[in-house]
Enzyme design. Sequence first.
Site, mmCIF file in Angstrom:
data_model
loop_
_atom_site.group_PDB
_atom_site.id
_atom_site.type_symbol
_atom_site.label_atom_id
_atom_site.label_comp_id
_atom_site.label_asym_id
_atom_site.label_seq_id
_atom_site.Cartn_x
_atom_site.Cartn_y
_atom_site.Cartn_z
ATOM 1 N N GLY A 277 0.948 -1.121 0.428
ATOM 2 C CA GLY A 277 0.047 0.457 -0.089
ATOM 3 C C GLY A 277 1.077 1.114 0.457
ATOM 4 O O GLY A 277 0.779 2.069 -0.621
ATOM 5 N N ASN B 165 8.664 -9.008 16.363
ATOM 6 C CA ASN B 165 9.380 -9.998 15.744
ATOM 7 C C ASN B 165 10.639 -9.716 14.749
ATOM 8 O O ASN B 165 10.409 -8.851 13.616
ATOM 9 C CB ASN B 165 8.267 -9.923 14.656
ATOM 10 C CG ASN B 165 8.609 -11.916 14.019
ATOM 11 O OD1 ASN B 165 9.833 -12.287 13.543
ATOM 12 N ND2 ASN B 165 7.376 -12.283 12.907
ATOM 13 N N GLY C 198 7.237 1.908 16.139
ATOM 14 C CA GLY C 198 7.225 1.357 14.926
ATOM 15 C C GLY C 198 7.898 1.610 13.985
ATOM 16 O O GLY C 198 9.093 2.225 14.042
ATOM 17 N N GLU D 280 8.115 3.115 8.278
ATOM 18 C CA GLU D 280 9.105 4.125 7.344
ATOM 19 C C GLU D 280 10.546 4.669 7.661
ATOM 20 O O GLU D 280 10.644 4.469 6.594
ATOM 21 C CB GLU D 280 7.924 4.698 7.014
ATOM 22 C CG GLU D 280 6.531 4.861 6.686
ATOM 23 C CD GLU D 280 5.588 5.590 7.051
ATOM 24 O OE1 GLU D 280 5.298 6.656 6.729
ATOM 25 O OE2 GLU D 280 4.897 5.551 8.485
#
Length: 715
Positions: A248, A600, A670, A673
Amino acid sequence: MTTATPSTTAKTSSTAFVGTAHTRVEGLEKVTGAARYAGEIPFADLAHGWLVLSTVARGRIRSVDTAPVLGMPGVLAVLHHENAPRVDTDFVGMMGVPPDPTCALFQHDRVPHLGWPVALVVAETSEQAREAAETLVVHYDQEPHDVAFDGEHPGAHPVDGYMPAVAEKGDLEAELAASAVVLDAEYTTPEEHHNPMEPHAATARWDGGRLEVVDSNQGAAWVVGELAKLFSLDPAAVRVRSEHVGGGFGSKSVRAHQVAAVMATTVLQRPVRVVMTRRQMFSLAGYRSPTTQRIRLGADAEGRLRALEHRSLNLTSTVREFVEPSSGPARVMYDADAHHTANLVVRLDVPTPTWMRAPGEAPGSFALESALDELAEKCGLDPIELRLRNEPERGPVSGLPFSSRNLAACFREGARRFGWAGRDARPGLRRDGRWLLGTGTAAASFGAGAAPSTAVVTAQADGTFTVRIAAADIGTGARTALTLVAADALEVTPDRIRVRIGDSDFGPAMIAGGSMGTRSWAWAVTAAAGELRERLTLGADVPPEGITVRSDTTEAIGALARKERHSFGAQFAEVAVDVTTGEVRVRRMLGIFAAGRIVNPLTARNQFVGGMTWGISMALHEEAVRDRASGGHYGADLAGYHVATHADVPHIEADWVDDPDPDDPVGIKGIGEIGIVGAAAAIANAVWHATGVRHRNLPIRPDRVLRAATGVPNA
């Protein structure tokens, strides 16, 4: 069938599955073809829609010759501005912005850019729809258009996006005048496109008075909200499913194809599928705007910044102002007595840009980190040392404390592993036959946010647990990550967890975007699973099957203290440059990241390496070029739009330092990106070290290398 009890479900508390490598739980389905994507799911009585796009860059539709097309075999309908259902666009959408006006499909006769949707042909088969769509004749009253983007465009103006357009403190000119070393440079990045492997596809149908859309998107609940508002429906009357998504990168939100499918199924009262072609994606799926960025830096004799100015300009369409906030990284990375940043846009007759992996940070870090490298050269300092001397204690603009900032640790570990200590800073000295060799580095950062989400966890009679959450796995391994998170929260092994995602009926949840997906979803799953575990423990004599707990993290996330929350990283690259052919080859890359607790390691490393690979592509290959005469692209396909392929990708190593977020229940920040941030700058800085020539315009094409080698200014 066995019934699990608390005594049999518990595992030893010393074991944690979060942080251990785990293969993708859906991997077998994907490699065997059992996993079906949006364009592959069968429906009875399915019709197919094909979008017709404008062939002029600005004007009005004078007429649409539908009669010949309606007589073609299999054609069921032709929707256009004179007969399509009406939609409502007077609402505030996701992230507080209005919907993309492209979603107001077939509502008027205006054409704001080449490739604007002007009609939808629906037929019994995809082949019939395509033939009819290519036959349809549309007449236009054409008007002059402007697609020329440059830093001197008179229409440039500041626009607030998801950050204020302008942030200023201190007297910039006075601090520049008082600086011992000053840098004033302009950097440019080109138009870039997402091009995920799976094209955008959607099937819409009405089922018992309820609208169902099977789609490829980055957030089913998001698409429900937008479609419900567009078509004036109760959100409860709309269901969106998106089980498997083949990439995406920011492009898979609400687009023209979903709206067209809903319109067609409403008119025909049968399922309708609309799939974008690869060429259509270049005008309908969004893209990263080109940027022109001016950076002025002033430093004292020791290399400490006194002045920092970062002004970024991007283009946008005439129907919506979208900001590529490239000055954003400067507001986080480095402080100065005078600190001025601005994001500006210019409106042109082009499609609307959109979010693309690391929006703002990717192009902004190229300019900022290239400028820091140039400043280090002027100051006679090692590039890493210059950055460490300018480490801020608090947010340079916000003044807020950092939740954690382990950038220095990334540089120290990266320098050790890359062999930075033995580097001769002088450019153009190292050779390997015909190749000039150089190394470069750059810093990286990306925001670590979280958004409210809901999750449902159910204890099943067979001893397994089902997690339901409207998450989207766009190839990141989110299913697997949530499986490990749920296993730890329930204190069971991962094979007893079943994670179901991609269904809006599971309740509202954050989209897969902004590097916030896994963090937001994991928070909700942890809350629901933790409460379920407590209930099972308290009711040990009660069979657990059927017990369901639902969580909502709105209150918990709203209670977070205000801080600067970011992932950080240090990028390193070695390149080889042949100045006789202009060829640039990246020989090796290393990225060390401080990105929270890694759920992970297997899929996380894939994410980092994927981002760094995209950085190679950004630095050396990717560039969409518009023809000023037509307003369209020269090559709107993957033959004309070049991306890095296997031969371009060297040995890439990605690793991380310990950096759990103390304010997150799992410690996540996170990672989706940050891998691309700084990668292009590290490569560009390495090219300078190899050749002694700065490249401030991406991509670093062979012709630009050749011109630079002969002293001809680059364009």
